[in-house]
Design a protein around this motif. Sequence first.
Motif, PDB file in Angstrom:
ATOM      1  N   ASP A   1     -17.381  57.197  -8.622  1.00  0.00           N
ATOM      2  CA  ASP A   1     -17.859  57.853  -9.829  1.00  0.00           C
ATOM      3  C   ASP A   1     -17.099  57.410 -11.075  1.00  0.00           C
ATOM      4  OD1 ASP A   1     -19.552  59.240  -8.135  1.00  0.00           O
ATOM      5  OD2 ASP A   1     -18.217  60.984  -7.992  1.00  0.00           O
ATOM      6  N   ALA A   2     -15.814  57.055 -10.905  1.00  0.00           N
ATOM      7  CA  ALA A   2     -14.963  56.765 -12.068  1.00  0.00           C
ATOM      8  C   ALA A   2     -15.083  55.334 -12.571  1.00  0.00           C
ATOM      9  CB  ALA A   2     -13.505  57.061 -11.723  1.00  0.00           C
ATOM     10  N   CYS A   3     -15.651  54.433 -11.794  1.00  0.00           N
ATOM     11  CA  CYS A   3     -15.703  53.020 -12.194  1.00  0.00           C
ATOM     12  C   CYS A   3     -16.435  52.886 -13.530  1.00  0.00           C
ATOM     13  CB  CYS A   3     -16.399  52.189 -11.125  1.00  0.00           C
ATOM     14  SG  CYS A   3     -16.495  50.425 -11.567  1.00  0.00           S
ATOM     15  N   PRO A   4     -15.777  52.358 -14.551  1.00  0.00           N
ATOM     16  CA  PRO A   4     -16.382  52.295 -15.886  1.00  0.00           C
ATOM     17  C   PRO A   4     -17.577  51.346 -15.999  1.00  0.00           C
ATOM     18  CG  PRO A   4     -13.991  52.087 -15.996  1.00  0.00           C
ATOM     19  CD  PRO A   4     -14.385  51.904 -14.564  1.00  0.00           C
ATOM     20  N   THR A   5     -17.682  50.406 -15.065  1.00  0.00           N
ATOM     21  CA  THR A   5     -18.762  49.418 -15.144  1.00  0.00           C
ATOM     22  C   THR A   5     -19.758  49.548 -13.998  1.00  0.00           C
ATOM     23  OG1 THR A   5     -17.295  47.842 -14.019  1.00  0.00           O
ATOM     24  CG2 THR A   5     -17.414  47.708 -16.433  1.00  0.00           C
ATOM     25  N   ASP A   6     -19.672  50.651 -13.247  1.00  0.00           N
ATOM     26  CA  ASP A   6     -20.584  50.886 -12.114  1.00  0.00           C
ATOM     27  C   ASP A   6     -20.618  49.686 -11.168  1.00  0.00           C
ATOM     28  OD1 ASP A   6     -21.370  53.436 -13.008  1.00  0.00           O
ATOM     29  OD2 ASP A   6     -22.817  52.548 -14.389  1.00  0.00           O
ATOM     30  N   ALA A   7     -19.429  49.253 -10.749  1.00  0.00           N
ATOM     31  CA  ALA A   7     -19.327  48.046  -9.928  1.00  0.00           C
ATOM     32  C   ALA A   7     -19.607  48.285  -8.452  1.00  0.00           C
ATOM     33  CB  ALA A   7     -17.937  47.430 -10.088  1.00  0.00           C
ATOM     34  N   PHE A   8     -19.663  49.544  -8.029  1.00  0.00           N
ATOM     35  CA  PHE A   8     -19.866  49.817  -6.612  1.00  0.00           C
ATOM     36  C   PHE A   8     -21.354  49.974  -6.303  1.00  0.00           C
ATOM     37  CE2 PHE A   8     -15.497  51.237  -7.344  1.00  0.00           C
ATOM     38  CZ  PHE A   8     -14.851  50.487  -6.367  1.00  0.00           C
ATOM     39  N   VAL A   9     -21.831  49.110  -5.423  1.00  0.00           N
ATOM     40  CA  VAL A   9     -23.220  49.185  -4.971  1.00  0.00           C
ATOM     41  C   VAL A   9     -23.403  50.421  -4.100  1.00  0.00           C
ATOM     42  CG1 VAL A   9     -25.041  47.983  -3.689  1.00  0.00           C
ATOM     43  CG2 VAL A   9     -23.388  46.679  -5.055  1.00  0.00           C
ATOM     44  N   GLY A  10     -22.363  50.757  -3.375  1.00  0.00           N
ATOM     45  CA  GLY A  10     -22.329  51.915  -2.493  1.00  0.00           C
ATOM     46  C   GLY A  10     -20.939  52.029  -1.923  1.00  0.00           C
TER      47      GLY A  10
ATOM     48  N   HIS B   1     -18.782  44.972 -21.869  1.00  0.00           N
ATOM     49  CA  HIS B   1     -17.603  45.014 -22.742  1.00  0.00           C
ATOM     50  C   HIS B   1     -17.061  46.427 -22.924  1.00  0.00           C
ATOM     51  CE1 HIS B   1     -18.125  40.890 -24.958  1.00  0.00           C
ATOM     52  NE2 HIS B   1     -18.212  40.793 -23.641  1.00  0.00           N
ATOM     53  N   GLU B   2     -17.930  47.382 -23.210  1.00  0.00           N
ATOM     54  CA  GLU B   2     -17.458  48.744 -23.456  1.00  0.00           C
ATOM     55  C   GLU B   2     -16.748  49.308 -22.238  1.00  0.00           C
ATOM     56  OE1 GLU B   2     -19.148  53.157 -24.843  1.00  0.00           O
ATOM     57  OE2 GLU B   2     -20.485  51.407 -24.783  1.00  0.00           O
TER      58      GLU B   2
END
Length: 341
Positions: free
Chosen positions: A211-220, A246-247
Motif C-alpha cells: 500500500d505504501a509504495c509511492p509508484t505502485d510498483a507491486f503487481v501483487g 517523477h512525483e
Amino acid sequence: MPKPPVSESDPSGLASDAFMRFLRQQATALGFVKLGIAPAIEISGFSNLAKWVDAGYAGQMTYIADRLDAYRHPSGVLEGCQSVIALAYPYPATPVIDQSELSKGAGKIARYASTGNDYHDVIHPKLKCLCKTIRRWKPESKARGVVDTAPMMERQFAELAGIGWRGKNTLLLNKELGSYFFIACVLTDVELPTDSPHHTSHCGTCTACLDACPTDAFVGPGVLDATRCISYLTIEHRGAIDEKLHEGIGDWVFGCDVCQEVCPWNRKPARHRGSNNPLPSELPLRTLSLSSALGETEESFRRKYRKTALWRTRLAGIQRNARIVIRNQVAESLRDSQHPK
C-alpha cells in the motif's frame, strides 16, 4: 581497508559437526548475524523468475535474461556445487531522515548505502575468509563467495537455509532482524549438514508494504515490477525516467526504503540501533546535497564516490535523479505555501 580477522585455529581434521561450529563462530566474528546451510538444488522459484523476466518486469537489467539458465542451479556459479551457505550481514538501520534535512536541499539515500562504503568491498573479504577456512578443512574442495553479483537466487536459498521468509515486498524477513540486512552466500562442492527450511510466512494479512509504495510498483504480493520501483529507477535505469513516475520518486535521489520503513517487522528499536549501526553523524551518505551533485564533474564524482554504492548509478544518473528531486521539492514547497497547515 584492513583485512578481516582469520582464526588461528586449524580446522583440518575436524568432524563435520565440529567444523560447522567452527565455521559459525568465524562467521559471527566476521560480523554475520545469521548463517544457514541449504542443499544445492534446482530452486523451485526458478520458473517464477523466468516468468518475471518474460513479463518485462526486469526492465533494463538484461544481465538477468542473458544468464537466466545459470540461475536454475548453483552449479551455474560453481561447478559441482553441493551446499550453499547463506549468510546475513546487517546494514545501518538508522531512524527515518528528518524532514528539516530535506528542506535544505538534500535528497534521500537508501540506508544500505549511507556508510559511504560499497557493501561488496566490505562483505567480499569476509566471504574469502570463510572460503579459505573450507579449503583448509578440505584441501581438495572448491568454494566461492557471492553477494548479488552472480546469477544466484540468494533470497530463495536463504529461505531454504532457514534464515527467514520472503515478504510481500519480495525482501527476506527475519523475526529478529526484520529486513535490514544483506544476503551473501558461500558455495562449495563439499556436502554439508543442512538446516531446516523456513516454510512459514509471518506477514499475515498485512499489506503495508504494498500500500505504501509511492509508484505502485507491486503487481501483487511477492511480485515487483522493477520498471516502476524507485530503487531500480534511481540506480539501475539508464536514460530518462517516465515523467508519470517523477512525483512518486519524491525525495529519493538514490534507492528507496519505503516498503521496509512501513514493515511491522522493522519497527522494533533493535532494528534501528545496534553494534553494527552507527549514529546518523557517522553516516556520510545519509543524504546528498542536490546542488553539490549538480556541480560535480566526472573527475570529482569519481574521486568522491568511486568506492561507494553511488558509483553504480554514475554521475549522469545521480544528476538526473537530483533534478527530479529538486522539481518535486519545489512543487511541494509551492503546495505548502498555498495550503499552509
